[in-house]
Design a protein around this motif. Structure first.
Motif, PDB file in Angstrom:
ATOM      1  N   GLU A 191      -7.278  -7.372  -0.737  1.00  0.00           N
ATOM      2  CA  GLU A 191      -6.610  -6.733   0.397  1.00  0.00           C
ATOM      3  C   GLU A 191      -7.530  -6.614   1.618  1.00  0.00           C
ATOM      4  O   GLU A 191      -8.751  -6.682   1.504  1.00  0.00           O
ATOM      5  CB  GLU A 191      -6.235  -5.292   0.015  1.00  0.00           C
ATOM      6  CG  GLU A 191      -4.953  -5.153  -0.743  1.00  0.00           C
ATOM      7  CD  GLU A 191      -4.607  -3.681  -0.939  1.00  0.00           C
ATOM      8  OE1 GLU A 191      -3.441  -3.343  -0.744  1.00  0.00           O
ATOM      9  OE2 GLU A 191      -5.501  -2.882  -1.274  1.00  0.00           O
ATOM     10  N   VAL A 243      -7.833  -3.385   3.895  1.00  0.00           N
ATOM     11  CA  VAL A 243      -7.361  -2.020   4.065  1.00  0.00           C
ATOM     12  C   VAL A 243      -8.091  -1.431   5.253  1.00  0.00           C
ATOM     13  O   VAL A 243      -9.296  -1.665   5.424  1.00  0.00           O
ATOM     14  CB  VAL A 243      -7.631  -1.174   2.799  1.00  0.00           C
ATOM     15  CG1 VAL A 243      -7.317   0.292   3.043  1.00  0.00           C
ATOM     16  CG2 VAL A 243      -6.818  -1.705   1.638  1.00  0.00           C
ATOM     17  N   ASN A 281      -3.382  -5.084   5.329  1.00  0.00           N
ATOM     18  CA  ASN A 281      -2.233  -4.935   4.445  1.00  0.00           C
ATOM     19  C   ASN A 281      -1.766  -3.490   4.431  1.00  0.00           C
ATOM     20  O   ASN A 281      -0.583  -3.208   4.549  1.00  0.00           O
ATOM     21  CB  ASN A 281      -2.580  -5.341   3.015  1.00  0.00           C
ATOM     22  CG  ASN A 281      -3.127  -6.745   2.944  1.00  0.00           C
ATOM     23  OD1 ASN A 281      -4.337  -6.942   2.898  1.00  0.00           O
ATOM     24  ND2 ASN A 281      -2.246  -7.729   2.971  1.00  0.00           N
ATOM     25  N   ARG A 282      -2.748  -2.616   4.260  1.00  0.00           N
ATOM     26  CA  ARG A 282      -2.416  -1.196   4.184  1.00  0.00           C
ATOM     27  C   ARG A 282      -3.365  -0.403   5.066  1.00  0.00           C
ATOM     28  O   ARG A 282      -4.429  -0.893   5.439  1.00  0.00           O
ATOM     29  CB  ARG A 282      -2.540  -0.699   2.736  1.00  0.00           C
ATOM     30  CG  ARG A 282      -1.488  -1.304   1.820  1.00  0.00           C
ATOM     31  CD  ARG A 282      -1.494  -0.695   0.441  1.00  0.00           C
ATOM     32  NE  ARG A 282      -2.779  -0.845  -0.214  1.00  0.00           N
ATOM     33  CZ  ARG A 282      -3.563   0.178  -0.526  1.00  0.00           C
ATOM     34  NH1 ARG A 282      -3.204   1.405  -0.241  1.00  0.00           N
ATOM     35  NH2 ARG A 282      -4.706  -0.037  -1.137  1.00  0.00           N
ATOM     36  N   SER A 288      -0.589   7.553   5.100  1.00  0.00           N
ATOM     37  CA  SER A 288      -0.976   6.269   4.536  1.00  0.00           C
ATOM     38  C   SER A 288       0.263   5.443   4.317  1.00  0.00           C
ATOM     39  O   SER A 288       1.377   5.963   4.295  1.00  0.00           O
ATOM     40  CB  SER A 288      -1.724   6.479   3.217  1.00  0.00           C
ATOM     41  OG  SER A 288      -0.848   7.032   2.262  1.00  0.00           O
ATOM     42  N   GLY A 289       0.067   4.154   4.176  1.00  0.00           N
ATOM     43  CA  GLY A 289       1.206   3.278   3.951  1.00  0.00           C
ATOM     44  C   GLY A 289       0.857   1.857   4.304  1.00  0.00           C
ATOM     45  O   GLY A 289      -0.298   1.564   4.642  1.00  0.00           O
ATOM     46  N   SER A 290       1.843   0.988   4.207  1.00  0.00           N
ATOM     47  CA  SER A 290       1.571  -0.391   4.589  1.00  0.00           C
ATOM     48  C   SER A 290       1.456  -0.442   6.108  1.00  0.00           C
ATOM     49  O   SER A 290       1.960   0.435   6.814  1.00  0.00           O
ATOM     50  CB  SER A 290       2.707  -1.295   4.113  1.00  0.00           C
ATOM     51  OG  SER A 290       3.822  -1.115   4.949  1.00  0.00           O
ATOM     52  N   SER A 291       0.749  -1.438   6.593  1.00  0.00           N
ATOM     53  CA  SER A 291       0.544  -1.532   8.033  1.00  0.00           C
ATOM     54  C   SER A 291       1.864  -1.564   8.767  1.00  0.00           C
ATOM     55  O   SER A 291       2.019  -0.957   9.821  1.00  0.00           O
ATOM     56  CB  SER A 291      -0.250  -2.787   8.367  1.00  0.00           C
ATOM     57  OG  SER A 291      -1.505  -2.711   7.771  1.00  0.00           O
TER      58      SER A 291
END
Lengths: 234, 343
Positions: free
Chosen positions: A28, A30, A202-203, A215-218
């Protein structure tokens, strides 16, 4: 690949990180975004062992590294591109890269890696014998990244690679980060430039005064009203 | 790379033998009189001690102001070993170095937490502690009156020969110190040490064990300063605690800064220059220190990095240019950790 649980870090009596928890999975990109003083750099320094946390656990590839010395953590496969580049200003470009390969025992393979770095950053090859302090800001950032790559990290921690660079160079650096990630290196990216960071990650996690508030996916974060107002200026 | 190293080694060895033969012969036949011979010998001692400080301050980047403290430990240990325990001179000097090295380890630990001016003050305190310790360990060190009657390097009937032997001892130790420091700096641990000076956080993120190398550097430095102290005690023939107070520590710092932090040749040149200039200025009597101080201010204004900065002069580099032995065209990847160009 990297998991952090209940991390608390203090500078003297100042509580810098409050119960930070997050994860980075293999492959990933991040990103940790947040304003000045949110604790982004502190988080990276704690992961790479430059600061000792008061409590909490950091696991890398299943092994706890919370109290492992910084130099051992590099050997385990975590590379660090520090904030403000921190290249060795009085050494040449080549010597800087050699320092990056300091822990390597496989000198033959390291030789291939110098070529890998030079093919990724042709400008460094042109300046191989130049003293690093005389490079431009963008070149110094490339050198800092190249130097970190020389330890062949599985996980690369990057601290504000866009800092102080012209927009065009920022773009270049970010496409290099994507490139490095495609080559199989997991990236944990700390940025103030939330726009750029979210565009390649990605996140994402959002830090505010030492706490993770979102928080979360982009994609989710880019769409979120809160984030757009606070960090993207839209 | 290997060829280069051998070439360098042969040149350095050859040059030091040639210089030695010339200087020793000139002293023996009297072209260099006894007074100047003494000054040359004293310069050699300063070379050993100043290089030891340059390792910590110039190469590792830790400002230390207590180098005379290590010297003091080495000097007293050596003298006591010779006088009370009849240890052979060479062994006594090495023991002096080893005991100083133990103190180096002890003083090395605070450096892991202290930086810059804080470390400077801590090492300053160390120097003072040693001085007070030497005054109060009366039965062993002779207290404030000091130790008298330390035997000379040799006691032949011939004074000139004695002076040349004295010079030879110091010369050999100075050359060995130069070789140790320059080999260290061009080795992989040397790179680690220099990277700590350049940027501690970056060095740590490269996987360098900062604690280890800082203590290593302090220990080696203390050892060499202790050896220098041992030589100094025998050279002087007597010791007293004020010989190793704050001013002598500062003088060593001055030599290192004048020569250039991180320059071995700079330290060598500055050690000799410092010894002679101090002597020449004696004609100005009380004004001596004023003139010396002014000279320091001027040097710092016009050469803020010292006489040689962090560059080196080298005979082998010079010879290579002279004979156009350009067999060292590009520093390629395979040369990592090899000797730097112009070394």
């Amino acid at each position: 690949m990297l998991s952090i649980k209940g991390l608390n870090v203090y500078y003297g009596t100042i509580h810098a990180l409050h119960d930070i928890e997050f994860e980075v999975n293999e492959g990933e990109i991040v990103t940790l975004i947040g304003a000045n003083g949110a604790g982004k750099t502190t988080t990276l320094h704690t992961i790479s062992g430059l600061i000792q946390p008061k409590s909490g656990e950091i696991k890398f590839m299943g092994k706890p590294i919370t109290h492992v010395a910084a130099n051992k953590i590099v050997e385990m496969g975590i590379g660090h591109v520090p904030e403000g580049r921190r290249i060795f200003a009085n050494m040449t470009v080549m010597e800087n890269l050699e320092m990056g390969a300091y822990i390597r025992k496989d000198k033959a393979q390291a030789r291939d890696d110098y070529e890998m770095v030079f093919s990724r950053f042709p400008r460094l090859k042109e300046r191989i014998k130049q003293v690093a302090g005389t490079l431009s800001g963008g070149e110094q950032q490339m050198l800092a990244i190249g130097r970190a790559l020389m330890s062949r990290p599985k996980l690369l921690l990057m601290d504000e690679p866009s800092m102080g660079l012209a927009p065009l160079l920022v773009k270049e650096i970010f496409s290099i980060i994507q490139d490095i990630n495609r080559g199989g290196t997991t990236v944990l990216l700390v940025e103030q430039n939330a726009n750029m960071a979210l565009s390649i990650a990605n996140r994402a996690y959002v830090l505010e005064t030492g706490k993770i508030v979102l928080s979360g996916s982009s994609k989710e974060l880019v769409a979120s009203e809160e984030i757009r107002k606070a960090y993207l200026g839209k | 790379m290997k060829k280069n190293r051998i070439f360098n080694a042969v040149v350095i060895l050859g040059a030091s033998v040639v210089v030695f033969v010339i200087l020793a012969a000139l002293q023996y036949i009297g072209v260099i009189d006894e007074y100047n011979g003494q000054l040359l010998t004293l310069s050699g001692i300063y070379i050993v001690v100043a290089l030891s400080l340059n390792l910590i301050t110039g190469f590792t980047g830790q400002l230390a102001l207590g180098q005379a403290g290590f010297m003091s430990v080495g000097a007293y240990t050596t003298a006591i070993a010779i006088m009370k325990f009849h240890v052979p001179m060479l062994l006594a000097i090495l023991i002096g170095g080893l005991v100083a090295a133990v103190f180096g380890i002890i003083i090395g630990f605070p450096t892991l937490r202290l930086r810059g001016d804080y470390l400077a003050i801590a090492t300053l305190g160390f120097g003072e502690i040693i001085r007070v310790l030497m005054i109060n360990l009366g039965s062993l060190t002779g207290g404030a009156a000091g130790l008298k009657g330390i035997p000379a390097f040799s006691e032949t009937e011939n004074f000139v020969l004695d002076a040349v032997i004295k010079f030879s001892w110091v010369y050999v130790f100075a050359v060995i110190t130069i070789v140790i420091i320059s080999n260290l700096i061009n080795s992989s641990p040397g790179r680690a040490i220099i990277s700590i000076r350049e940027d501690e956080i970056a060095a740590n993120s490269m996987g360098i064990n900062i604690a280890y190398y800082k203590i290593f550097s302090f220990t080696l430095s203390a050892f060499l300063a202790g050896v220098g102290g041992g030589l100094y005690g025998i050279y002087m023939g007597y010791l007293n605690p004020t010989m190793f107070g704050f001013m002598p520590s500062m003088n060593i710092v001055v030599i290192v800064v004048l020569g250039g932090l991180g320059s071995i040749t700079g330290t060598v040149v500055a050690s000799v220059a410092f010894t002679y200039i101090q002597e020449w200025l004696r004609v100005f009597k009380d004004l001596r220190l004023v003139i010396f101080g002014l000279a320091l201010i001027l040097v710092m204004i016009f050469w803020p990095k010292g006489l040689l900065g962090n560059k080196e002069l080298s005979i082998s580099g010079f010879l290579r240019k002279l004979f156009k032995r350009e067999n060292n065209p590009e520093r390629t990847v395979s040369q990592q950790n090899g000797s730097r160009e112009g070394k």
